[in-house]
Write a protein that holds these residues in place. Structure first.
Motif, PDB file in Angstrom:
ATOM      1  N   ASP A 638     -75.482  39.439 -29.971  1.00  0.00           N
ATOM      2  CA  ASP A 638     -76.308  38.896 -28.555  1.00  0.00           C
ATOM      3  C   ASP A 638     -77.964  39.755 -28.377  1.00  0.00           C
ATOM      4  O   ASP A 638     -79.187  39.485 -28.323  1.00  0.00           O
ATOM      5  N   GLU A 639     -77.678  40.758 -29.191  1.00  0.00           N
ATOM      6  CA  GLU A 639     -79.238  41.908 -29.255  1.00  0.00           C
ATOM      7  C   GLU A 639     -79.636  41.524 -30.261  1.00  0.00           C
ATOM      8  O   GLU A 639     -81.221  41.442 -29.500  1.00  0.00           O
ATOM      9  N   ALA A 640     -79.189  41.041 -31.314  1.00  0.00           N
ATOM     10  CA  ALA A 640     -79.741  41.141 -32.366  1.00  0.00           C
ATOM     11  C   ALA A 640     -80.451  39.852 -32.056  1.00  0.00           C
ATOM     12  O   ALA A 640     -81.502  38.643 -32.223  1.00  0.00           O
ATOM     13  N   LEU A 641     -79.914  38.615 -31.068  1.00  0.00           N
ATOM     14  CA  LEU A 641     -80.601  36.987 -31.016  1.00  0.00           C
ATOM     15  C   LEU A 641     -81.437  37.145 -29.997  1.00  0.00           C
ATOM     16  O   LEU A 641     -82.601  36.632 -30.270  1.00  0.00           O
ATOM     17  N   TYR A 673     -76.464  32.358 -35.427  1.00  0.00           N
ATOM     18  CA  TYR A 673     -75.446  31.047 -34.605  1.00  0.00           C
ATOM     19  C   TYR A 673     -74.124  31.374 -35.607  1.00  0.00           C
ATOM     20  O   TYR A 673     -73.087  30.525 -34.728  1.00  0.00           O
ATOM     21  N   ALA A 674     -74.857  30.923 -37.021  1.00  0.00           N
ATOM     22  CA  ALA A 674     -73.716  30.549 -37.300  1.00  0.00           C
ATOM     23  C   ALA A 674     -72.613  31.902 -37.168  1.00  0.00           C
ATOM     24  O   ALA A 674     -71.270  31.615 -37.254  1.00  0.00           O
ATOM     25  N   THR A 675     -73.045  32.662 -37.382  1.00  0.00           N
ATOM     26  CA  THR A 675     -71.744  34.109 -36.655  1.00  0.00           C
ATOM     27  C   THR A 675     -71.347  33.730 -35.441  1.00  0.00           C
ATOM     28  O   THR A 675     -69.477  33.813 -34.619  1.00  0.00           O
ATOM     29  N   MET A 676     -71.995  33.439 -34.535  1.00  0.00           N
ATOM     30  CA  MET A 676     -71.364  32.790 -33.250  1.00  0.00           C
ATOM     31  C   MET A 676     -70.520  31.309 -33.428  1.00  0.00           C
ATOM     32  O   MET A 676     -69.803  30.433 -31.763  1.00  0.00           O
ATOM     33  N   GLY A 677     -70.165  31.030 -34.524  1.00  0.00           N
ATOM     34  CA  GLY A 677     -69.602  29.464 -34.419  1.00  0.00           C
ATOM     35  C   GLY A 677     -70.881  28.180 -34.098  1.00  0.00           C
ATOM     36  O   GLY A 677     -70.171  27.038 -34.118  1.00  0.00           O
ATOM     37  N   ASP A 678     -71.736  28.553 -33.630  1.00  0.00           N
ATOM     38  CA  ASP A 678     -72.717  27.313 -33.277  1.00  0.00           C
ATOM     39  C   ASP A 678     -73.467  26.488 -34.571  1.00  0.00           C
ATOM     40  O   ASP A 678     -74.544  26.842 -35.050  1.00  0.00           O
ATOM     41  N   TRP A 679     -72.319  25.895 -35.056  1.00  0.00           N
ATOM     42  CA  TRP A 679     -72.875  25.494 -36.476  1.00  0.00           C
ATOM     43  C   TRP A 679     -74.416  24.456 -36.330  1.00  0.00           C
ATOM     44  O   TRP A 679     -75.271  24.509 -37.451  1.00  0.00           O
ATOM     45  N   ARG A 680     -74.416  23.313 -34.979  1.00  0.00           N
ATOM     46  CA  ARG A 680     -75.153  22.737 -35.092  1.00  0.00           C
ATOM     47  C   ARG A 680     -76.822  23.291 -34.808  1.00  0.00           C
ATOM     48  O   ARG A 680     -77.926  23.130 -35.526  1.00  0.00           O
TER      49      ARG A 680
END
Length: 760
Positions: A638-641, A673-680
């Motif tokens: 979250d901090e990175a984003l 986002y890939a780490t969070m599973g939000d592929w789109r």
């Protein structure tokens, strides 16, 4: 570390200074390599050897029971958290530090067998079990080993029945080495002109991706990198020297150690035996000194050791060759536009001196003097004695002289050797011929400043927490390739190279190195065009002035390739053109250079910013980017984003979407986002990165291919079948132009494509 360590360089600089002006002037007049070597040898003092011994203490290679126990305990910790790859590497380090016929060695082998079992390396596991038993594994613990061996036998039977591979991580030996490359393939010729020296020419049309030449490394030395990798796992604490065979560069988790030192390790006993007979007999007792004196000195010695006295004498006595190419004053090795050519040898001992070279006959076809992959092909490369700066010339010569003196100490007199040692050393012995061998080693050391080739591999970051694996090209060894050295340089080349390692040759006593380079066309080439290779400075990565400075400094030529001529010809016009990727903060138009400031390209806009202020803003963005990546790798997603979003907003004010920093920010955001599973979302941001990479490196670049590979992963993981099938062929096409067809990226792309087609 190509050159010696800083402490040794500082020591030699003091010796150079102590020569005084008269001594330095006398040295400057010397051109013959034997004379240069004699000059430096006459000035070696006992203090020099003591200094080398003191400096080499920072590179310990002695066996140590304490170190063996420590690495075994570290392996146990990794094993407990199921990081079996890291555990195997730790146990391998323990194996290398343990002495033969000791309990620590047997325990390390036994523990490593357990890690290999969990990785699915059942054959290797069984080999380690036998080694543990042979080394005296405690009787009361042998039951576990014997049970594990039975399990391995059963697993191997099951795999044979199902015809399934044991593990995608299983260490695999590549195909056997082909016969020695002594002739060029069809469609390629060797030509010579006084302006270019020898070079390779396509005699028939070539399509992008065609293999034009394959070459075997005559010899190589693995580059110790001290484990300088991102520490995402215990395995990443280990350097290339702990993960690759020191004889064939096969990647291995079950290393066989050298019996004399803790540094050298091999993928199997065959490589260990070959290395000992060819060169390690001499290197082993001086391993610390070789690490201190750098890769180039080590490789120069190894080339000479591998050739042996008889072959060196034979090559020096060649007298039937009819011509010697003209040695141009602005060459790497007989070439004016660029690089690494061979010249034909004269018959006398003056063949060691560039002064002994006569002009070539006026014939254009130079194929009769093509030496293929033989030792003659290496020996005949020009050492460029006079092109090396005086201080560098002295550093190389003094380093080699002290190294040879050290070898005489550790392997003093043949009378003291055992029968087996005499047999191992018969190719290279001290005596009346030692000056020939030493001068030959110095010749190779000076050649390697221009002709050494980095052997690279694609290293995937093995962080299981990341859904999309990032990769990068890393240097794993420095080698000398006789045929590759014939290619001229271009800052915009029409060929690319890839490496195959771990090649096992037959018969077992073959001198083949196990490392092969494949030269492919990365563009369509018409018959009559020269094959061109990039030595490092590429037009997509640095400007023309910097490229030409680097090439002149290392390779001793002024680059006049088409890319350089085009940039220099348009240099004045470029000053008034837009600075690529820079954006006006007021109107959003592009900026253009003007003295020490950047001004808006729109005449109606009065915006300007100093170069210093712009550099400060750009550096701040890069600092924020690095901070975000570090947070991501420490699971603070979250901090990175948040930081990446802020940095991207700031970047949009001063940078166009095609600027490299914009591409890096988009790539890092995609990883989050890939780490969070939000592929789109990940794919959306990576497309922005693809756009920036395409703008920077070009449509046919390997960099673009790797970004498309990651984009294909994101579409695949996001189950976007249509998008994945659209991207995969583009990534495959680009990677096939630059990479080995068996590389992990191409294999994964094929697996993804097969899976998607099966899912229909």
């Amino acid at each position: 570390m190509d050159l010696p360590c800083p402490e040794w360089i500082q020591h030699v600089e003091q010796v150079w200074s102590d020569l005084g002006s008269s001594g330095r002037q006398r040295f400057s007049f010397l051109k013959d390599l034997e004379e240069i070597l004699n000059f430096t040898q006459s000035r070696i003092q006992p203090e020099d050897l003591k200094a080398l011994s003191r400096i080499s203490e920072s590179f310990p290679v002695r066996k140590s029971a304490e170190c063996s126990v420590r690495f075994r305990e570290r392996g146990n910790l990794s094993f407990k958290v199921k990081d079996y790859t890291a555990a195997a590497l730790c146990y391998s380090r323990g194996v290398c530090h343990a002495r033969k016929n000791t309990e620590p060695l047997s325990l390390c082998y036994a523990n490593r067998s357990a890690a290999l079992f969990h990785l699915g390396h059942y054959s290797k596991c069984m080999e380690d079990i036998q080694r543990a038993l042979d080394e005296g594994y405690p009787n009361h613990l042998q039951g576990k080993l014997l049970e594990r061996r039975t399990q391995c036998v059963n697993r191997l039977k099951e795999q044979k029945q199902s015809k399934a591979p044991s593990s995608k991580h299983q260490t695999q030996q590549t195909a056997e080495v082909k016969s020695d490359a002594t002739c060029l393939p069809n469609g390629v010729s060797v030509l010579f002109t006084p302006e270019k020296g020898r070079y390779l020419l396509a005699t028939e049309d070539k399509t992008a991706g065609d293999i034009v030449v394959e070459d075997e490394a005559f010899s190589f030395v693995l580059i110790p990198d001290g484990g300088q990798h991102t520490k995402t796992s215990e395995a990443c604490l280990f350097g290339t020297e702990h993960q690759y065979c020191h004889h064939c560069l096969c990647k291995t988790l079950s290393a066989v150690p050298c019996l004399g030192c803790s540094y050298a390790q091999y993928c199997g006993q065959m490589c260990a035996n070959k290395a000992w007979k060819q060169y390690h007999f001499w290197e082993c007792p001086a391993a610390s000194e070789l690490l201190a004196l750098g890769v180039l000195a080590h490789l120069a010695l190894r080339v000479t050791l591998k050739a042996g006295l008889k072959e060196v004498q034979r090559v020096r006595e060649v007298g039937d060759v009819s011509c010697t190419p003209h040695v141009s004053s602005d060459t790497r090795d007989g070439k004016s536009d660029s690089c690494g050519d061979s010249f034909c040898l004269e018959g006398s001992l003056s063949g060691l001196s560039e002064e002994g070279s006569s002009r070539c006959s006026k014939c254009l076809d130079h194929s009769s003097c093509f030496h293929g992959g033989s030792y003659l092909g290496v020996y005949s490369l020009l050492p460029h004695v006079v092109n090396h700066p005086l201080s560098m010339r002295f550093l190389l010569a003094y380093t080699l002289a002290v190294l040879c003196q050290r070898l005489k100490e550790v392997r003093p007199s043949p009378e003291t050797w055992t029968c087996s040692e005499q047999e191992d050393a018969e190719k290279w012995r001290w005596g009346a011929e030692q000056s020939i061998l030493e001068a030959t080693a110095l010749r190779h050391l000076m050649q390697l400043r221009c002709n050494a080739q980095a052997v690279t591999a694609i290293r995937l970051k093995e962080d299981k927490k990341l859904a999309v694996q990032s990769s990068g090209e890393v240097r794993i060894a420095t080698a000398v390739f006789p045929i590759l050295s014939l290619l001229n340089h271009s800052c915009s080349p029409n060929t690319s190279i890839s490496f195959s390692v771990g090649l096992h040759s037959t018969p077992a006593d073959s001198p083949a190195s196990g490392v092969r380079v494949t030269i492919r066309t990365c563009k369509d080439i018409a018959a009559g065009q020269e094959l061109l290779h990039c030595y490092g400075p590429h037009c997509s990565r640095m400007d023309v002035r910097k490229r030409q400075h680097l090439l002149l400094e290392q390779y001793f030529f002024h680059c006049n390739c088409e890319a350089c001529k085009l940039e220099l010809a348009s240099g004045t016009a470029k000053q008034a053109q837009s600075s690529p990727g820079l954006k006006c903060e007021q109107c959003g138009s592009s900026l253009q250079a003007s003295e020490d400031v950047k001004v808006c390209s729109q005449l109606s806009c009065d915006y300007q910013i100093s170069d210093i202020a712009l550099q400060t803003k750009t550096q701040m963005l890069q600092d924020r980017l690095h901070q975000a990546v570090e947070l991501l790798e420490n699971d603070r997603v979250d901090e990175a984003l948040r930081i990446l979003k802020e940095a991207s907003t700031q970047a949009d004010n001063i940078l166009m979407k095609t600027h490299p920093v914009q591409g890096e920010l988009a790539d890092a955001t995609a990883r989050v986002y890939a780490t969070m599973g939000d592929w789109r979302q990940a794919a959306s941001h990576l497309k922005r990165s693809v756009h920036a990479v395409r703008s920077q490196y070009g449509e046919d670049s390997v960099e673009l291919g790797r970004q498309l590979f990651k984009l294909a992963q994101l579409h695949f993981n996001g189950r976007d079948r249509k998008s994945a099938l659209s991207v995969i062929p583009r990534a495959q096409r680009l990677l096939s132009l630059h990479c080995d067809p068996h590389c992990e990226e191409l294999q994964e792309l094929q697996e993804m494509e097969d899976c998607l087609h099966r899912a229909v």
